[in-house]
Design an enzyme around this catalytic site. Structure first.
Site, PDB file in Angstrom:
ATOM      1  N   CYS A  90       0.833  -1.202   0.000  1.00 48.74           N
ATOM      2  CA  CYS A  90       0.000   0.000   0.000  1.00 48.74           C
ATOM      3  C   CYS A  90       0.868   1.252   0.000  1.00 48.74           C
ATOM      4  O   CYS A  90       1.817   1.352   0.792  1.00 48.74           O
ATOM      5  CB  CYS A  90      -0.917   0.016   1.217  1.00 48.74           C
ATOM      6  SG  CYS A  90      -2.048   1.424   1.173  1.00 48.74           S
ATOM      7  N   CYS A  94      -0.416   5.112   6.796  1.00 49.13           N
ATOM      8  CA  CYS A  94      -1.164   4.956   8.058  1.00 49.13           C
ATOM      9  C   CYS A  94      -0.248   4.285   9.089  1.00 49.13           C
ATOM     10  O   CYS A  94       0.211   3.153   8.878  1.00 49.13           O
ATOM     11  CB  CYS A  94      -2.420   4.126   7.837  1.00 49.13           C
ATOM     12  SG  CYS A  94      -3.450   4.716   6.469  1.00 49.13           S
ATOM     13  N   CYS A  97      -0.716   0.651  10.589  1.00 51.97           N
ATOM     14  CA  CYS A  97      -1.005  -0.442   9.656  1.00 51.97           C
ATOM     15  C   CYS A  97       0.272  -1.170   9.232  1.00 51.97           C
ATOM     16  O   CYS A  97       1.226  -0.547   8.769  1.00 51.97           O
ATOM     17  CB  CYS A  97      -1.729   0.117   8.431  1.00 51.97           C
ATOM     18  SG  CYS A  97      -2.093  -1.144   7.202  1.00 51.97           S
ATOM     19  N   CYS A 134     -16.130 -10.465   4.294  1.00 51.52           N
ATOM     20  CA  CYS A 134     -15.495  -9.161   4.085  1.00 51.52           C
ATOM     21  C   CYS A 134     -14.261  -9.335   3.192  1.00 51.52           C
ATOM     22  O   CYS A 134     -13.308 -10.021   3.598  1.00 51.52           O
ATOM     23  CB  CYS A 134     -15.065  -8.562   5.412  1.00 51.52           C
ATOM     24  SG  CYS A 134     -16.348  -8.549   6.656  1.00 51.52           S
ATOM     25  N   CYS A 166     -19.246  -7.606   2.142  1.00 50.35           N
ATOM     26  CA  CYS A 166     -18.731  -6.270   2.459  1.00 50.35           C
ATOM     27  C   CYS A 166     -17.391  -6.117   1.752  1.00 50.35           C
ATOM     28  O   CYS A 166     -16.541  -7.013   1.835  1.00 50.35           O
ATOM     29  CB  CYS A 166     -18.561  -6.104   3.965  1.00 50.35           C
ATOM     30  SG  CYS A 166     -17.887  -4.494   4.456  1.00 50.35           S
ATOM     31  N   CYS A 226     -20.075   0.637   6.656  1.00 46.69           N
ATOM     32  CA  CYS A 226     -19.388   0.033   7.793  1.00 46.69           C
ATOM     33  C   CYS A 226     -18.177   0.919   8.067  1.00 46.69           C
ATOM     34  O   CYS A 226     -17.346   1.132   7.180  1.00 46.69           O
ATOM     35  CB  CYS A 226     -18.948  -1.390   7.458  1.00 46.69           C
ATOM     36  SG  CYS A 226     -17.898  -2.142   8.730  1.00 46.69           S
ATOM     37  N   ARG A 296     -19.084  -3.994  16.566  1.00 45.82           N
ATOM     38  CA  ARG A 296     -18.272  -5.217  16.424  1.00 45.82           C
ATOM     39  C   ARG A 296     -16.948  -5.055  17.179  1.00 45.82           C
ATOM     40  O   ARG A 296     -16.256  -4.054  17.001  1.00 45.82           O
ATOM     41  CB  ARG A 296     -17.998  -5.491  14.943  1.00 45.82           C
ATOM     42  CG  ARG A 296     -17.188  -6.751  14.686  1.00 45.82           C
ATOM     43  CD  ARG A 296     -17.349  -7.282  13.261  1.00 45.82           C
ATOM     44  NE  ARG A 296     -17.326  -6.261  12.242  1.00 45.82           N
ATOM     45  CZ  ARG A 296     -18.395  -5.620  11.773  1.00 45.82           C
ATOM     46  NH1 ARG A 296     -19.601  -5.897  12.229  1.00 45.82           N
ATOM     47  NH2 ARG A 296     -18.279  -4.692  10.848  1.00 45.82           N
TER      48      ARG A 296
HETATM   49  S1  SF4 Z   1      -4.948   1.270   6.486  1.00 43.51           S
HETATM   50 FE1  SF4 Z   1      -3.144   0.202   5.593  1.00 43.51          FE
HETATM   51  S2  SF4 Z   1      -3.945  -0.693   3.708  1.00 43.51           S
HETATM   52 FE2  SF4 Z   1      -5.426   0.869   4.333  1.00 43.51          FE
HETATM   53  S3  SF4 Z   1      -4.825   2.777   3.275  1.00 43.51           S
HETATM   54 FE3  SF4 Z   1      -3.790   2.804   5.280  1.00 43.51          FE
HETATM   55  S4  SF4 Z   1      -1.776   1.872   4.888  1.00 43.51           S
HETATM   56 FE4  SF4 Z   1      -3.100   1.319   3.161  1.00 43.51          FE
END
Ligand code: SF4
Length: 363
Positions: A90, A94, A97, A134, A166, A226, A296
């Protein structure tokens, strides 16, 4: 970041605990539940008081919250099954993550799974009594091939299994949301994660407003929203409150509450200082602020609630069964046993073609 966590938590702990109803113990929490059951919205002071409530009132708070959960969902539990359909890779940053570009976590990295593997996941979801399958990809947003794959696979899943679907594909344009809805996707997940004010501390490559825009596109396309959050990232209690109120104001149907699993190799590794009692208070807040929404208990359940997991079900009405995206969950059999011991039952989708007389969860 850690300093911020401790100072903000200290500040939050000084928030008034008498503003919920002006009384003490069981009375004030049951008075609060009475007002919620009568249709009143939680105020900011009441919400902060829940998070700052003394531990010796926790059972009273849970008992009061359970009355609201029971009104809307009885003793039923909705199970969800996650498929990490594209892992790692990705471009977003974030900080919580393990799949982000800034993560050095040791996780599998692969492109979108083929249709057979996605169908295999649907079979497992059905076998595990999940109501919803999901399909999650790691991405800023889906590319054309990914949208086309979802369009192709969803009708096949639905004709083979009695499952809701989902999709969690990142940021969506309105035209992409329309295509997913037309393909039969029931619901899209896109978490707000925290407050708008704190969002810049956990991500710089997109904004909280971007995420709201995706939810609005989902809603406008006629799908269910969600969206939930992650607790334990160094935010203040006020950020948690702002997030659950934002979810309420958006009319979100299903709210996953994650408790940060600070995975080694991610920027937030080592930050989490949650305790099980605080996690339960967050679940009570989520329920009392969003009485008729699914709540949840999501990632971090086993790590942070530990032996108090069953108590969480008096506020929440939903669980993921099986593993999370890049971390292990507890064995499904442990979840079934926990729910059976509590006298709770697993909700199933009505068979296709069933005419419903009414929907108890909407009252
Ligand atoms: S949460 Fe993880 S997978 Fe989703 S946009 Fe952010 S870095 Fe990418």
């Amino acid at each position: 970041m850690i300093d911020r966590l401790s100072t903000k938590r200290e500040a939050a702990s000084t928030a008034t605990t008498t503003s919920a109803a002006g009384s003490s113990g069981a009375d004030r929490w049951h008075d609060l539940a009475d007002r919620v059951l009568a249709g009143q919205r939680l105020t900011e002071d009441e919400a902060l008081a829940i998070l700052a409530s003394p531990d010796d009132e926790l059972m009273d708070l849970l008992a009061a919250t359970y009355r609201v959960r029971r009104r809307h969902f009885g003793n039923e539990v909705q199970l969800y099954f996650l498929m990490n359909a594209k892992s790692g890779l990705c471009p977003e940053d974030c900080s919580y993550c393990s799949q982000s570009k800034v993560s050095e976590a040791e996780i599998p990295r692969y492109n979108l799974l083929d249709e057979q593997k996605l169908m295999d996941g649907a079979r497992i979801a059905a076998e595990r009594q999940a109501k919803t399958y999901c399909i999650v990809i790691s991405a800023r947003g889906p590319n054309e091939r990914e949208v086309a794959t979802i369009e192709s696979i969803v009708p096949k899943i639905k004709s083979a299994y009695n499952l809701k679907v989902c999709a969690c594909l990142g940021l969506l344009r309105p035209d992409q949301a329309q295509r997913l809805a037309a393909a039969g996707v029931d619901r899209v997940n896109h978490n707000l994660n925290t407050s708008e004010a704190y969002y810049g501390d956990i991500c710089t490559t997109h904004t909280w407003r971007d995420r709201v825009g995706t939810l609005e596109a989902v809603r406008d396309a006629g799908m269910e929203m969600c969206s939930g959050g992650i607790v334990g990232m160094g935010e203040r209690d006020a950020d948690v409150v702002e997030m659950v109120f934002a979810l309420r104001d958006l009319g979100v149907h299903s709210i996953p509450i994650n408790f940060l699993n600070a995975i080694p190799g991610t920027p937030l590794a080592g930050i989490s200082r949650l305790n099980p009692r605080y996690c339960l208070k967050v679940l009570c807040l989520a329920r009392l602020a969003n009485p008729a929404s699914e709540i949840r208990i999501a990632g971090g359940r086993e790590l942070h609630l530990r032996s108090l997991q069953p108590l969480g079900m008096y506020a929440a009405n939903s669980l993921f069964v099986g593993d999370y995206l890049t971390t292990k969950g507890q064995p499904a059999e442990d979840d079934y046993r926990m729910l059976a011991d509590m006298g709770f039952t697993v909700a199933r989708n009505p068979e296709p073609g069933t005419v419903l007389a009414g929907c108890s969860s909407a009252t």
